[in-house]
Scaffold this active site. Structure first.
Site, PDB file in Angstrom:
ATOM      1  N   THR A  40      97.189 -24.508 -64.941  1.00 41.17           N
ATOM      2  CA  THR A  40      95.999 -23.924 -65.132  1.00 41.17           C
ATOM      3  C   THR A  40      95.030 -24.441 -64.309  1.00 41.17           C
ATOM      4  OG1 THR A  40      96.459 -23.306 -67.364  1.00 41.17           O
ATOM      5  CG2 THR A  40      94.200 -23.482 -66.940  1.00 41.17           C
ATOM      6  N   SER A  58     105.660 -23.522 -66.716  1.00 43.78           N
ATOM      7  CA  SER A  58     107.048 -22.838 -67.452  1.00 43.78           C
ATOM      8  C   SER A  58     108.215 -22.803 -66.557  1.00 43.78           C
ATOM      9  CB  SER A  58     106.463 -21.574 -68.072  1.00 43.78           C
ATOM     10  OG  SER A  58     105.690 -21.924 -69.161  1.00 43.78           O
TER      11      SER A  58
HETATM   12  N1  ASP Z   1     100.632 -22.318 -68.590  1.00 44.48           N
HETATM   13  C1  ASP Z   1      99.863 -23.306 -67.993  1.00 44.48           C
HETATM   14  C2  ASP Z   1     100.956 -24.353 -67.242  1.00 44.48           C
HETATM   15  O1  ASP Z   1     101.581 -25.067 -68.203  1.00 44.48           O
HETATM   16  C3  ASP Z   1      99.115 -24.056 -68.925  1.00 44.48           C
HETATM   17  C4  ASP Z   1      98.369 -25.159 -68.570  1.00 44.48           C
HETATM   18  O2  ASP Z   1      98.299 -25.625 -67.395  1.00 44.48           O
HETATM   19  O3  ASP Z   1      97.424 -25.596 -69.306  1.00 44.48           O
HETATM   20  O4  ASP Z   1     101.062 -24.024 -66.065  1.00 44.48           O
END
Ligand code: ASP
Length: 344
Positions: free
Chosen positions: A12, A58
């Site tokens: 993120t 992910s």
């Molecule tokens: N979906 C994002 C990731 O893990 C969530 C984050 O970075 O907070 O890459």
């Protein structure tokens, strides 16, 4: 000037909103750097190596762990410390994996990320990243790194990586270390707690382990679990290790079939490790009668380890010691780099 290598995998912290789907997608390092001019204005020299493309965590897998650890290994003598930018979703898995891969580590490797993208006004990105860099570069009065471990810095706490779990998808305080105290707390000043830090013998060279075997599984018990489900999982072809998520202090139903399935799996050479479903506290097999069958079946204790640390530890031990089940059983029960507490 102390030097830190920033390794960016994505997450993120590096993301922008996609115009058509409105979903968050990783941008690129140039966009990220434009939002973070402070990176190059402090008292630490920051160099960057980035995954291309940057990814959502992910999509992280053991190959990514090897890429991250190899960058640390290849640049080890040239930098005082390392910061790894990573998505929060699987950060505890990656950070745990690297703690086992980098044997005899003597420099800080600090994972961080953020809950809001760097370009968003209320983002936690700048504070997390700038403090992580300061921690990675920090030395004591003798010039030695203060926290030469793999860690996660998030919001205002520095945790030992292999003790962490992502606990919150909403709050800025996304991680916790339930069974081991924070190694540092950041407020106006950063307060380090060196008596809680592990210091390796620096006369030993850094050693990189990078063979993973992913033939492992998590079996979470619940009231009413069926024999067919347990049997299907334990008879998965090629399966080598199982994290058995149990109740409370490591307890399980006393159904005879469960004992028989577990015992048969152990007899086939599968290593089964008891991990409590509770976040805090330890497995204590034998405390209640309902854990005696697990002991009799040959299930090992995971003590107070996290599922993230246990899975990555197993994957690396199976990969590095093919066919040597006895050695893997022995090492799983040992504290290799602060991931478990054997006696309370
Ligand atoms: N979906 C994002 C990731 O893990 C969530 C984050 O970075 O907070 O890459």
């Amino acid at each position: 000037m102390n030097k830190v290598l920033l390794i960016s995998t994505g997450g993120t912290i590096t993301m922008v909103r996609d115009a058509s789907s409105h979903a968050l997608v990783p941008a690129d390092m140039e966009t990220f750097k434009a939002y973070m001019p402070e990176l190059f204005e402090g008292s630490v020299q920051v160099d960057i190596q980035a995954f291309t493309p940057l990814i959502d965590s992910s999509d992280i897998n053991p190959d990514c762990w090897v890429r991250m650890a190899q960058i640390v290994y290849d640049n080890y003598s040239a930098y005082d410390g390392f910061v790894i930018l990573h998505g929060t979703d699987t950060m505890s898995y990656s950070a745990s994996a690297l703690s086992f891969m980098l044997e005899n580590l003597g420099k800080p490797v600090v994972f961080t990320g953020s809950q809001l993208p760097v370009g968003v006004l209320r983002s936690d990105a700048k504070e997390n990243l700038l403090t992580a860099i300061e921690i990675a570069a920090a030395k004591d009065e003798d010039g030695n790194p203060i926290v030469p471990e793999v860690t996660i810095y998030f919001e205002d706490r520095l945790f030992r990586a292999n003790r962490t779990t992502k606990r919150n998808a909403e709050h800025f305080s996304a991680f916790n270390s339930y069974n081991y105290p924070a190694l540092a707390k950041a407020g106006v000043h950063i307060t380090y707690l060196p008596h809680l830090v592990r210091y390796n013998d620096l006369s030993k060279p850094l050693k990189l382990h990078k063979q993973f075997d992913c033939n492992v599984a998590v079996l979470k018990l619940f009231p009413g679990i069926q024999q067919t489900v347990v049997r299907a999982l334990l008879r998965t072809r090629g399966l080598k290790g199982v994290v058995l998520e149990t109740f409370g202090a490591g307890n399980a139903p006393t159904d005879k079939w469960l004992y028989r399935e577990l015992k048969a799996a152990v007899d086939r050479g599968i290593i089964i490790v008891n991990k409590t479903q509770c976040s805090t506290g330890s497995v204590e097999m034998g405390l209640y009668a309902v854990s005696l069958n697990l002991m009799k079946a040959g299930v090992l204790s995971g003590y107070d380890i996290t599922t993230e640390a246990l899975l990555t530890k197993m994957m690396l031990l199976f990969g590095e010691n093919p066919g040597n089940i006895e050695l893997v059983r022995k090492l799983i029960g040992m504290d290799l780099c602060g991931e478990l507490t054997i006696d309370k």
